[in-house]
Write a protein that holds these residues in place. Structure first.
Motif, mmCIF file in Angstrom:
data_model
loop_
_atom_site.group_PDB
_atom_site.id
_atom_site.type_symbol
_atom_site.label_atom_id
_atom_site.label_comp_id
_atom_site.label_asym_id
_atom_site.label_seq_id
_atom_site.Cartn_x
_atom_site.Cartn_y
_atom_site.Cartn_z
ATOM 1 N N TYR A 5 0.724 -1.389 0.086
ATOM 2 C CA TYR A 5 0.076 0.415 0.116
ATOM 3 C C TYR A 5 1.152 1.701 0.595
ATOM 4 O O TYR A 5 0.853 2.218 -0.515
ATOM 5 C CB TYR A 5 -0.913 -0.203 0.992
ATOM 6 C CG TYR A 5 -1.661 -1.580 1.093
ATOM 7 C CD1 TYR A 5 -2.439 -1.659 2.013
ATOM 8 C CD2 TYR A 5 -2.547 -1.324 -0.405
ATOM 9 C CE1 TYR A 5 -3.073 -2.412 2.024
ATOM 10 C CE2 TYR A 5 -2.965 -2.351 -0.111
ATOM 11 C CZ TYR A 5 -3.317 -3.642 0.978
ATOM 12 O OH TYR A 5 -4.218 -4.146 1.237
ATOM 13 N N ARG A 65 -6.963 2.698 4.079
ATOM 14 C CA ARG A 65 -6.291 3.777 3.219
ATOM 15 C C ARG A 65 -5.695 4.789 4.652
ATOM 16 O O ARG A 65 -5.393 5.559 4.803
ATOM 17 C CB ARG A 65 -7.032 4.451 2.670
ATOM 18 C CG ARG A 65 -6.792 6.173 1.825
ATOM 19 C CD ARG A 65 -6.835 6.120 0.537
ATOM 20 N NE ARG A 65 -6.457 6.087 -0.215
ATOM 21 C CZ ARG A 65 -6.696 7.166 -1.831
ATOM 22 N NH1 ARG A 65 -7.935 7.012 -2.006
ATOM 23 N NH2 ARG A 65 -6.042 6.158 -2.589
ATOM 24 N N THR A 71 -2.249 3.135 -1.739
ATOM 25 C CA THR A 71 -3.614 3.175 -2.402
ATOM 26 C C THR A 71 -3.944 1.543 -1.961
ATOM 27 O O THR A 71 -3.402 0.025 -2.811
ATOM 28 C CB THR A 71 -3.515 2.788 -3.743
ATOM 29 O OG1 THR A 71 -3.349 4.632 -3.201
ATOM 30 C CG2 THR A 71 -5.036 3.059 -5.087
ATOM 31 N N ASP A 340 -9.309 -0.799 -6.451
ATOM 32 C CA ASP A 340 -8.621 -0.065 -5.181
ATOM 33 C C ASP A 340 -9.204 0.577 -5.238
ATOM 34 O O ASP A 340 -10.700 1.752 -5.021
ATOM 35 C CB ASP A 340 -6.782 0.006 -6.244
ATOM 36 C CG ASP A 340 -7.520 1.096 -7.195
ATOM 37 O OD1 ASP A 340 -7.875 1.962 -6.965
ATOM 38 O OD2 ASP A 340 -5.816 1.572 -7.925
ATOM 39 N N ASP A 342 -8.547 3.977 -5.345
ATOM 40 C CA ASP A 342 -9.202 5.091 -6.456
ATOM 41 C C ASP A 342 -10.031 4.774 -7.131
ATOM 42 O O ASP A 342 -10.513 5.445 -8.147
ATOM 43 C CB ASP A 342 -7.762 5.589 -6.706
ATOM 44 C CG ASP A 342 -6.810 6.362 -6.500
ATOM 45 O OD1 ASP A 342 -7.189 6.661 -5.524
ATOM 46 O OD2 ASP A 342 -5.025 6.019 -5.962
#
Length: 399
Positions: A5, A65, A71, A340, A342
């Motif tokens: 991450y 997160r 991410t 993910d 995002d």
């Protein structure tokens, strides 16, 4: 590059691990997943959180997160039927490599492993071939009478048993060797079971605002004779039954994506895609998201199930599947992949797959049934589709 991450501080980026190296690090279990596709390879380990309801995925990723930065990803599988538990998790560490098709280890001739040279596998089809053909005939009768769906996908299973079961890493290696440009996966399937497979069909990917879907519908078995193989491919491109089946799917995907996307491009005619066992009619649909907050997982859930794996209309096809299939599909014909925090991700249709647990390997295969379908031809299609896994365990033909 290997990531967990949050990329470690370094003056120079580390060399990306090879796909074969990532596969060597995979150990089947409830907190590991391996995904190899045309663009990248991914190995996920450890579970920060298990997710059985896809609606909880956004919050699970936000939590990860906040805790870790970077991410975070969600990986795993979504079931065919609504209301059944998904098998998703947020991994503690993620390792990425390049495409499997660019790894020389998967391009050289495959070595025979323990799964191919071990004890003989006992086979038990569910349902038996003649009973499956009868189910297809019944679906066709209802369509012609106007009481059935326009299309339904009917599946069957093939249960294999052998002492010690399958060597899953060796099986994955052989599946990649067989179709290095496909989507090969191994993800937890609940309890001690693992879902392993090599799907040819991209449900949806999202990278930034770019959306791609590659539905496959309409199939023909490959032949080892070159002239016959070409003849079968040409006949598939000219088959009214298969072209109609394919149109059901592409039209449905276009209708689902239109509210989310602009600049939607759907080719007028399908092309051919080949795997080691099958020819498929293929259409690559591309689009641009209107709202960049819409995630790949959200798109996958909106598209699932497509007529390629269920039928149309969806509710009537599902009812007929429940009536005519004598088994629970579970994760088969769901979706498997990653997304993910995002919103990017890649989800493929869960095809050419098996559920492995203990001494048992349960294979799945289906065929699209329309009014013009021939029961014997649909039975032959499922038999050919079983070939992907039968070769991976050292067997040649299904029943």
């Amino acid at each position: 590059m290997t990531t967990a991450y949050q990329a470690p501080a370094a003056t120079e980026p580390a060399a990306a691990p090879s796909p074969s190296g990532l596969l060597a690090g995979y150990r089947p279990g409830p907190e590991q997943a391996f995904l190899a596709g045309p663009h990248s390879t991914l190995l996920a380990r450890g579970a920060l959180r298990h997710v059985t309801d896809p609606a909880e995925a956004p919050e699970a990723l936000r939590e990860a997160r906040r805790a870790l930065g970077g991410t975070p990803l969600l990986v795993g599988a979504i079931p065919f039927a609504p209301g059944r538990p998904a098998r998703l998790f947020v991994p503690a560490e993620v390792h990425r490599g390049g495409p499997a098709a660019e790894d020389p280890a998967f391009l050289l001739p495959a070595r025979r492993g323990t799964a191919a040279t071990g004890p003989a596998w006992a086979q038990r089809p569910v349902p038996e071939g003649p009973l499956y053909a009868e189910a297809v005939a019944e679906a066709v009768r209802r369509m012609r009478a106007g009481t059935g769906p326009s299309k339904v996908v009917l599946a069957r299973t093939l249960e294999l048993t052998a002492p010690g079961g399958a060597d899953l890493p060796a099986m994955l290696a052989r599946l990649i060797h067989r179709d290095p440009g496909g989507h090969t996966f191994a993800v937890p399937a609940g309890g001690s079971a693992t879902l392993v497979g090599a799907s040819p069909e991209l449900l949806v990917s999202r990278r930034g605002r770019t959306v791609v879907s590659n539905p496959l519908a309409g199939s023909a078995a490959r032949s080892t004779d070159l002239a016959e193989d070409i003849r079968r491919a040409a006949a598939l491109l000219d088959s009214p039954k298969d072209l109609a089946e394919h149109a059901f799917v592409t039209d449905a995907i276009r209708r689902v994506l239109e509210p989310y996307c602009e600049e939607l491009t759907v080719p007028q005619q399908p092309t051919l895609v080949r795997t080691a066992a099958m020819w498929h009619l293929s259409t690559t649909i591309t689009a641009t998201l209107r709202d960049p907050s819409v995630s790949a997982l959200e798109l996958a859930l909106a598209l699932h199930p497509t007529p390629a794996i269920c039928g149309t209309p969806t509710d009537r096809a599902r009812e007929l599947i429940s009536e005519l299939e004598p088994f629970d599909r579970g994760l088969y014909t769901g979706a498997v992949g990653w997304g993910d925090a995002d919103g990017d991700g890649e989800w493929v249709v869960t095809l050419r797959c098996a559920e492995a647990e203990g001494d048992r390997l349960r294979l799945f295969a289906g065929a699209g049934v329309v009014e013009a379908s021939d029961p014997a031809a649909e039975l032959a299609e499922t038999t050919a589709k079983f070939g992907t896994f039968l070769h991976a365990v050292g067997l040649g033909d299904a029943t």
